[in-house]
Structures are given as C-alpha cells and as structure tokens.
Design an enzyme around this catalytic site. Structure first.
Site, PDB file in Angstrom:
ATOM      1  N   ARG A  10      18.629  21.677  35.803  1.00 25.62           N
ATOM      2  CA  ARG A  10      17.706  20.836  36.568  1.00 25.62           C
ATOM      3  C   ARG A  10      18.231  19.409  36.578  1.00 25.62           C
ATOM      4  O   ARG A  10      18.781  18.923  35.580  1.00 25.62           O
ATOM      5  CB  ARG A  10      16.305  20.861  35.955  1.00 25.62           C
ATOM      6  CG  ARG A  10      15.301  20.092  36.809  1.00 25.62           C
ATOM      7  CD  ARG A  10      13.941  19.976  36.164  1.00 25.62           C
ATOM      8  NE  ARG A  10      13.047  19.211  37.034  1.00 25.62           N
ATOM      9  CZ  ARG A  10      11.921  18.658  36.656  1.00 25.62           C
ATOM     10  NH1 ARG A  10      11.495  18.787  35.407  1.00 25.62           N
ATOM     11  NH2 ARG A  10      11.185  17.974  37.514  1.00 25.62           N
ATOM     12  N   HIS A  11      18.048  18.736  37.685  1.00 20.24           N
ATOM     13  CA  HIS A  11      18.462  17.345  37.843  1.00 20.24           C
ATOM     14  C   HIS A  11      17.825  16.428  36.796  1.00 20.24           C
ATOM     15  O   HIS A  11      16.815  16.774  36.164  1.00 20.24           O
ATOM     16  CB  HIS A  11      18.087  16.847  39.244  1.00 20.24           C
ATOM     17  CG  HIS A  11      16.606  16.887  39.509  1.00 20.24           C
ATOM     18  ND1 HIS A  11      15.744  15.924  39.032  1.00 20.24           N
ATOM     19  CD2 HIS A  11      15.841  17.796  40.147  1.00 20.24           C
ATOM     20  CE1 HIS A  11      14.509  16.218  39.400  1.00 20.24           C
ATOM     21  NE2 HIS A  11      14.543  17.362  40.079  1.00 20.24           N
ATOM     22  N   GLN A  23       7.642  16.044  44.113  1.00 17.42           N
ATOM     23  CA  GLN A  23       8.650  15.641  45.094  1.00 17.42           C
ATOM     24  C   GLN A  23       8.837  16.726  46.143  1.00 17.42           C
ATOM     25  O   GLN A  23       8.865  16.442  47.337  1.00 17.42           O
ATOM     26  CB  GLN A  23       9.982  15.366  44.375  1.00 17.42           C
ATOM     27  CG  GLN A  23       9.866  14.194  43.425  1.00 17.42           C
ATOM     28  CD  GLN A  23      10.979  14.141  42.402  1.00 17.42           C
ATOM     29  OE1 GLN A  23      11.789  13.232  42.449  1.00 17.42           O
ATOM     30  NE2 GLN A  23      11.022  15.073  41.481  1.00 17.42           N
ATOM     31  N   GLY A  24       9.007  17.964  45.682  1.00 14.47           N
ATOM     32  CA  GLY A  24       9.243  19.057  46.603  1.00 14.47           C
ATOM     33  C   GLY A  24      10.513  18.852  47.404  1.00 14.47           C
ATOM     34  O   GLY A  24      11.428  18.144  46.988  1.00 14.47           O
ATOM     35  N   ARG A  61      18.511  13.686  44.033  1.00 16.77           N
ATOM     36  CA  ARG A  61      18.375  13.782  42.582  1.00 16.77           C
ATOM     37  C   ARG A  61      19.267  14.871  41.995  1.00 16.77           C
ATOM     38  O   ARG A  61      19.852  14.696  40.932  1.00 16.77           O
ATOM     39  CB  ARG A  61      16.906  13.989  42.197  1.00 16.77           C
ATOM     40  CG  ARG A  61      16.209  15.168  42.868  1.00 16.77           C
ATOM     41  CD  ARG A  61      14.704  15.026  42.730  1.00 16.77           C
ATOM     42  NE  ARG A  61      13.935  16.164  43.237  1.00 16.77           N
ATOM     43  CZ  ARG A  61      13.492  16.281  44.477  1.00 16.77           C
ATOM     44  NH1 ARG A  61      13.776  15.350  45.376  1.00 16.77           N
ATOM     45  NH2 ARG A  61      12.760  17.328  44.824  1.00 16.77           N
ATOM     46  N   GLU A  85      14.906  22.276  46.522  1.00 18.54           N
ATOM     47  CA  GLU A  85      13.620  22.522  45.871  1.00 18.54           C
ATOM     48  C   GLU A  85      12.673  23.249  46.822  1.00 18.54           C
ATOM     49  O   GLU A  85      12.859  23.231  48.048  1.00 18.54           O
ATOM     50  CB  GLU A  85      13.002  21.177  45.448  1.00 18.54           C
ATOM     51  CG  GLU A  85      11.626  21.253  44.789  1.00 18.54           C
ATOM     52  CD  GLU A  85      11.567  22.069  43.500  1.00 18.54           C
ATOM     53  OE1 GLU A  85      11.890  23.274  43.549  1.00 18.54           O
ATOM     54  OE2 GLU A  85      11.164  21.518  42.466  1.00 18.54           O
TER      55      GLU A  85
END
Length: 195
Positions: A10-11, A23-24, A61, A85
């Site tokens: 994950r970022h 954020q989506g 990100r 995402e």
C-alpha cells in the site's frame, strides 16, 4: 510460469489519510512527508527481496511510492490502470467519521460472501474490484519472476478476498507477499508499519 512472487504494498500516507477522508479513485493527493518516509522505509524492507520491476496504480500516492522505491532499487516502474483504488461513488472525499455509522458503510466493511456485490451509489462493488485486481495480477504471470505492485488499501483487500483472506485494515506502507506455484496461490503479510 511455475513460480512467481508478487510483493504487494500500500502507498504511503497522504493528507487525506491523516484527515480520515476517503480518497477512492476520484481524488489524487500526493504523499505527505510521513508518506515519503514510509516509502523509504519500505524500500529497505524490499531491497534484499530480488524485485525486478514495479507495476503501479496511476494515482499519485501509489505512483510516488513506487517511484521512490524504483529509483532507490534501480528498477523500472510501469503504470497499470487496473491497479487503481476502488471507486467509492458518492462517499469519495467524505470523512470516515461522517459515514461509519451508516448501514451502507457496515455493508461495505462486511467481508462475508453475501456482501461481496455491495457497492456505494455510483461506485464499484467489492467483487468488481477483486476481479479487476486479480485479472491485473494474473496477466503479470508472464512477466518477471519477482514483481512489485504499488496499490491501495481497498484494492489490495478486495484482491485478498480472491484467496480467502479477509483483511479489515491495511495500513500505509503495509506489505504482502503473494506467491504463485504451479497453479496454487498463497499469501503472507510481511510487515505493517502502522506504529
């Protein structure tokens, strides 16, 4: 294609993460200073693991995280739009605290099979995200032997449902190892730098 290893991470953190906002796929903030530090920390974990290439979500990100790691490990980074995402529809940009008590949120967080087709209005279902992510990873079986994937919390957690793993949370900078051996997939968590 008998043996492949994917390091899926994950970022790093963004200001949206820090503020508790979703954020989506529709919001594209950069890493904050803590997120940059998490990417550097992740680099050190990944350094001895023999990764040859990183495929990244197109969102800043994830791409920034991948580029920091790629630069330090001297390996290429390739954008793959299918690693983006999940789309959370009307909830994107909203604060978690404003939606966590809703029935819709409870349905989204429920990882049991009967809720896999749940979606927020205007968004993707967990099943759709899972299918998209699994197709993206499966397509990479024909590439390098040790592959990095830079993606997002919901996208990775939905992918894990494909392998029967129900993850309630995935912190910024968390790292999973997904292994493919002669048709069999297995997953293990390597680190979760949430402290």
């Amino acid at each position: 294609m008998a043996h492949k290893v994917f390091y899926i991470f994950r970022h790093g953190e963004t200001d949206f993460n820090r503020e508790g906002r979703w954020q989506g796929a529709g919001h594209n903030p950069e890493l904050n200073l803590a997120g940059v530090a998490q990417a550097h920390l992740l680099t050190e974990t990944l350094r001895p693991l023999g990764m040859r290439i990183i495929y990244s979500s197109p969102l800043q990100r994830a791409l920034q995280t991948a580029e920091i790691i790629g630069r330090e490990l001297h390996i290429p980074v390739i954008v793959n739009n299918d690693l983006i995402e999940g789309n959370f529809g009307i909830n994107e940009g909203q604060y978690h605290k404003d939606i966590i008590l809703t029935e819709e949120y409870k349905n989204w967080r429920n990882l049991d099979a009967e809720y896999i087709h749940f979606r927020f209005e205007g968004g993707e279902s967990k099943y759709e995200i899972m299918q998209r992510m699994f197709a993206a990873v499966s397509a990479l079986l024909e590439t390098e032997e040790v592959i990095g994937i830079s993606s997002h919390s919901a996208a990775i957690r939905c992918l894990m449902l494909q392998f029967g793993l129900k993850m309630k949370r995935l912190e910024n900078g968390a790292l999973l190892r997904l292994t493919y051996n002669d048709g069999t997939w297995s997953v293990e968590e390597i680190c979760d730098d949430s402290e």
